[in-house]
Scaffold this motif. Sequence first.
Motif, PDB file in Angstrom:
ATOM      1  N   VAL A 455       0.846  -1.209   0.000  1.00  0.00           N
ATOM      2  CA  VAL A 455       0.000   0.000   0.000  1.00  0.00           C
ATOM      3  C   VAL A 455       0.874   1.250   0.000  1.00  0.00           C
ATOM      4  N   SER A 456       1.894   1.243   0.839  1.00  0.00           N
ATOM      5  CA  SER A 456       2.799   2.391   0.915  1.00  0.00           C
ATOM      6  C   SER A 456       3.513   2.611  -0.420  1.00  0.00           C
ATOM      7  N   GLN A 457       3.902   1.536  -1.073  1.00  0.00           N
ATOM      8  CA  GLN A 457       4.587   1.661  -2.360  1.00  0.00           C
ATOM      9  C   GLN A 457       3.687   2.299  -3.413  1.00  0.00           C
ATOM     10  N   LEU A 458       2.429   1.880  -3.497  1.00  0.00           N
ATOM     11  CA  LEU A 458       1.501   2.468  -4.474  1.00  0.00           C
ATOM     12  C   LEU A 458       1.257   3.940  -4.178  1.00  0.00           C
ATOM     13  N   GLN A 459       1.187   4.291  -2.911  1.00  0.00           N
ATOM     14  CA  GLN A 459       1.026   5.700  -2.553  1.00  0.00           C
ATOM     15  C   GLN A 459       2.275   6.494  -2.912  1.00  0.00           C
ATOM     16  N   ARG A 460       3.434   5.866  -2.803  1.00  0.00           N
ATOM     17  CA  ARG A 460       4.691   6.567  -3.096  1.00  0.00           C
ATOM     18  C   ARG A 460       4.769   6.981  -4.559  1.00  0.00           C
ATOM     19  N   ILE A 461       4.203   6.187  -5.448  1.00  0.00           N
ATOM     20  CA  ILE A 461       4.262   6.549  -6.872  1.00  0.00           C
ATOM     21  C   ILE A 461       3.019   7.317  -7.319  1.00  0.00           C
ATOM     22  N   GLY A 462       2.194   7.746  -6.355  1.00  0.00           N
ATOM     23  CA  GLY A 462       1.124   8.690  -6.660  1.00  0.00           C
ATOM     24  C   GLY A 462      -0.267   8.107  -6.783  1.00  0.00           C
ATOM     25  N   LEU A 463      -0.434   6.816  -6.587  1.00  0.00           N
ATOM     26  CA  LEU A 463      -1.762   6.222  -6.746  1.00  0.00           C
ATOM     27  C   LEU A 463      -2.633   6.495  -5.511  1.00  0.00           C
ATOM     28  N   GLU A 464      -3.923   6.754  -5.750  1.00  0.00           N
ATOM     29  CA  GLU A 464      -4.886   6.934  -4.670  1.00  0.00           C
ATOM     30  C   GLU A 464      -5.460   5.566  -4.312  1.00  0.00           C
ATOM     31  N   ILE A 465      -5.215   5.122  -3.078  1.00  0.00           N
ATOM     32  CA  ILE A 465      -5.653   3.794  -2.650  1.00  0.00           C
ATOM     33  C   ILE A 465      -6.247   3.891  -1.259  1.00  0.00           C
ATOM     34  N   PRO A 467      -8.905   1.616   1.875  1.00  0.00           N
ATOM     35  CA  PRO A 467      -9.564   0.350   2.251  1.00  0.00           C
ATOM     36  C   PRO A 467     -10.968   0.275   1.653  1.00  0.00           C
ATOM     37  N   PHE A 468     -11.360  -0.975   1.265  1.00  0.00           N
ATOM     38  CA  PHE A 468     -12.664  -1.148   0.617  1.00  0.00           C
ATOM     39  C   PHE A 468     -13.442  -2.308   1.258  1.00  0.00           C
ATOM     40  N   GLY A 469     -12.948  -2.776   2.382  1.00  0.00           N
ATOM     41  CA  GLY A 469     -13.593  -3.893   3.044  1.00  0.00           C
ATOM     42  C   GLY A 469     -12.558  -4.820   3.643  1.00  0.00           C
ATOM     43  N   GLU A 470     -12.994  -6.014   4.055  1.00  0.00           N
ATOM     44  CA  GLU A 470     -12.092  -6.978   4.675  1.00  0.00           C
ATOM     45  C   GLU A 470     -11.037  -7.447   3.669  1.00  0.00           C
ATOM     46  N   GLN A 471      -9.757  -7.028   3.912  1.00  0.00           N
ATOM     47  CA  GLN A 471      -8.632  -7.402   3.063  1.00  0.00           C
ATOM     48  C   GLN A 471      -8.785  -6.907   1.618  1.00  0.00           C
ATOM     49  N   LEU A 472      -9.596  -5.882   1.426  1.00  0.00           N
ATOM     50  CA  LEU A 472      -9.803  -5.328   0.081  1.00  0.00           C
ATOM     51  C   LEU A 472      -9.335  -3.884   0.037  1.00  0.00           C
ATOM     52  N   TRP A 473      -8.787  -3.500  -1.136  1.00  0.00           N
ATOM     53  CA  TRP A 473      -8.303  -2.132  -1.346  1.00  0.00           C
ATOM     54  C   TRP A 473      -8.813  -1.640  -2.698  1.00  0.00           C
ATOM     55  N   ALA A 474      -9.209  -0.380  -2.725  1.00  0.00           N
ATOM     56  CA  ALA A 474      -9.704   0.234  -3.959  1.00  0.00           C
ATOM     57  C   ALA A 474      -8.681   1.231  -4.486  1.00  0.00           C
ATOM     58  N   VAL A 475      -8.298   1.083  -5.750  1.00  0.00           N
ATOM     59  CA  VAL A 475      -7.369   2.009  -6.419  1.00  0.00           C
ATOM     60  C   VAL A 475      -8.192   2.926  -7.309  1.00  0.00           C
ATOM     61  N   ARG A 476      -8.103   4.254  -7.058  1.00  0.00           N
ATOM     62  CA  ARG A 476      -8.977   5.226  -7.733  1.00  0.00           C
ATOM     63  C   ARG A 476      -8.347   5.863  -8.973  1.00  0.00           C
ATOM     64  N   ASN A 477      -7.026   5.767  -9.133  1.00  0.00           N
ATOM     65  CA  ASN A 477      -6.393   6.304 -10.346  1.00  0.00           C
ATOM     66  C   ASN A 477      -5.234   5.407 -10.752  1.00  0.00           C
ATOM     67  N   ILE A 478      -4.884   5.436 -12.015  1.00  0.00           N
ATOM     68  CA  ILE A 478      -3.859   4.543 -12.558  1.00  0.00           C
ATOM     69  C   ILE A 478      -3.027   5.290 -13.589  1.00  0.00           C
ATOM     70  N   PRO A 479      -1.811   4.795 -13.916  1.00  0.00           N
ATOM     71  CA  PRO A 479      -1.027   5.381 -15.006  1.00  0.00           C
ATOM     72  C   PRO A 479      -1.802   5.315 -16.316  1.00  0.00           C
ATOM     73  N   ALA A 480      -1.759   6.399 -17.076  1.00  0.00           N
ATOM     74  CA  ALA A 480      -2.561   6.526 -18.291  1.00  0.00           C
ATOM     75  C   ALA A 480      -2.383   5.364 -19.268  1.00  0.00           C
ATOM     76  N   PRO A 481      -1.175   4.841 -19.519  1.00  0.00           N
ATOM     77  CA  PRO A 481      -1.036   3.761 -20.508  1.00  0.00           C
ATOM     78  C   PRO A 481      -1.772   2.475 -20.121  1.00  0.00           C
ATOM     79  N   LEU A 482      -2.101   2.295 -18.849  1.00  0.00           N
ATOM     80  CA  LEU A 482      -2.776   1.070 -18.420  1.00  0.00           C
ATOM     81  C   LEU A 482      -4.287   1.160 -18.535  1.00  0.00           C
ATOM     82  N   GLN A 483      -4.783   2.316 -18.945  1.00  0.00           N
ATOM     83  CA  GLN A 483      -6.221   2.579 -18.893  1.00  0.00           C
ATOM     84  C   GLN A 483      -7.025   1.597 -19.741  1.00  0.00           C
ATOM     85  N   GLN A 484      -6.522   1.235 -20.894  1.00  0.00           N
ATOM     86  CA  GLN A 484      -7.277   0.388 -21.818  1.00  0.00           C
ATOM     87  C   GLN A 484      -6.910  -1.083 -21.716  1.00  0.00           C
ATOM     88  N   ARG A 485      -6.141  -1.464 -20.716  1.00  0.00           N
ATOM     89  CA  ARG A 485      -5.665  -2.852 -20.649  1.00  0.00           C
ATOM     90  C   ARG A 485      -6.601  -3.708 -19.811  1.00  0.00           C
TER      91      ARG A 485
END
Length: 572
Positions: A455-465, A467-485
């Motif tokens: 979690v800390s690593q994803l926050q370090r590179i700028g991702l918004e993450i 908690p979304f429930g028991e052992q679940l995490w929600a990522v709200r933004n991603i690097p642009a090139p991954l958008q269509q994958r």
Amino acid sequence: MASTIQALPTEVVYLITAGEVIDSLASVVRELVENSLDAGATRIVVSLWPQQWRIRVADNGCGMNLDDLQQAATAHSTSKIRSSADLWKINSLGFRGEALHSLTTLANLEILSRTVGGKLGWRISYGNSGEVVQVEVTAIAPGTVVTVSHLFGNCSSRRQGLPTAAQQMKAVQATIHQIALCHPHVTWQISQNDRQWFTICPAATTGQLLPQILPQVRQGDLQEVKLELPNPPNSSLQTPHSCTDAINRVSPNSSLNLVVGLPDRTHRHRPDWVRVAINGRMVKTPELEQTILSAFHRTLPRDRYPICFLHLGISPDQINWNRNPAKTEIYLNEIIYWQEQITKAINQALSISSTNLKEAVHTTRVSKLLKAAEAKGGYNFNPQNPKEDHKNPNSLKAVAQVSNTYIVAEHPGGMWLVEQHIAHERVLYEQLCDNWQLVPVEPAIILYQLSPAQVSQLQRIGLEIEPFGEQLWAVRNIPAPLQQRDDCAEAILELSWGGDLQTAQVAVACRSAIRNGTPMNQQEMQTLLDNWQRTRNPRTCPHGRPIYLSLEESALARFFRRNWVIGKSHGI
């Protein structure tokens, strides 16, 4: 109470000074050879007898007359400077006047010399404090011969503290190699115990000389860039005669001479060949060395280092040589300006242009090329206007795709085979470095069972993450090139395993690049080639893999033996 502070005796002062300047056989060679170069020598012969602690350096320089010879070994005597103002106008390798006098303190010193055009040569022996003890006429060609014998004879502890003779000889060789790189026009002959040890032949450029010193590197592995640069904005010497270039020739501008090993062809296990010289002398400059390493970042395989020799000719008012008695460390003004110029020069050397198209090392033996075939090859060959080819000598034209992996590209000098995935990876990586853009994603990407470190690593590179429930995490933004994958969640999970932002950019580029095995039409291949050629470091991918294999027209001609006479080749 009596004073305990007293002035040191003169002989003690001289011994301390001598110990700072002369500390090994290599330092003796360095000081004498630098005097030869200052005298304009183009041929230098160094003879060593390490077991006898004896060194002789002979040159064909301008030589010295009798008056100069009688003053040469006195304390702090030099022909290079006259006043404190001259310390900011130093264009020579030597200027402190310490070397010869220090040698009289630690060894027996004899000098033979004759000026160019002089009728007589002279031989002088010097005493312990530099005074002349013997003078006689001698037969000698124009130039100077300096013999140092019984070195450290009066300091037995110094001899005992030095490395073995073999290690000292290795240091001597390294010293001469360093000086030769800075002065490629000089012929060097080195002997040990009256037997030839090694020679260095003169070359037009440092790049042509380097393979003599680093035999595992071929001429075709290197790229050389020579630039004239304006002096830094705050230089007080903005008029002609303000600067010397790499061979001490007066020039109104600063100069930059760069020799780099192309990263797709050669590199090292250690950073031992990242070297910097300024105004004819190799120096230690951690700031400039780090600039070089940074410029090669993400062009070489992991734990590999570049071959790079940088020689700057800088206005003397920008340099303070009085940092170290050996003159190997300096204070350099306007360091940021020079870092910017070095980065630009390295980028120019690593680019692919009409001036540096070279046959790849991989194609030296054409017979070992792998044969590749495709069921339906759409070659779509359309001859171009010759005038257009002349205007764009390095433009690549997509001809075909082989095994849905390699693009066959034609250029006026031959043909290239370009691996499509890593070429696209290089394009995407540099785009991400220039514009790391995170875009919102809806619905959010759900990840399961992330550790606090992930979690800390994803926050370090700028991702918004969050908690979304028991052992679940929600990522709200991603690097642009991954958008269509479709495998976006897997890509985010890969990014969570560590590394800095640059590591993340490499991972995104690799995952987003077109896969090998993917068919491409003619326009898609051409677009990729065009984008790839415009990258800053087109020779390797961010992991250090070579991107293209070149097969030049000259190699094709040799392989198909087109120099044969047609009639004779048919046995007529």
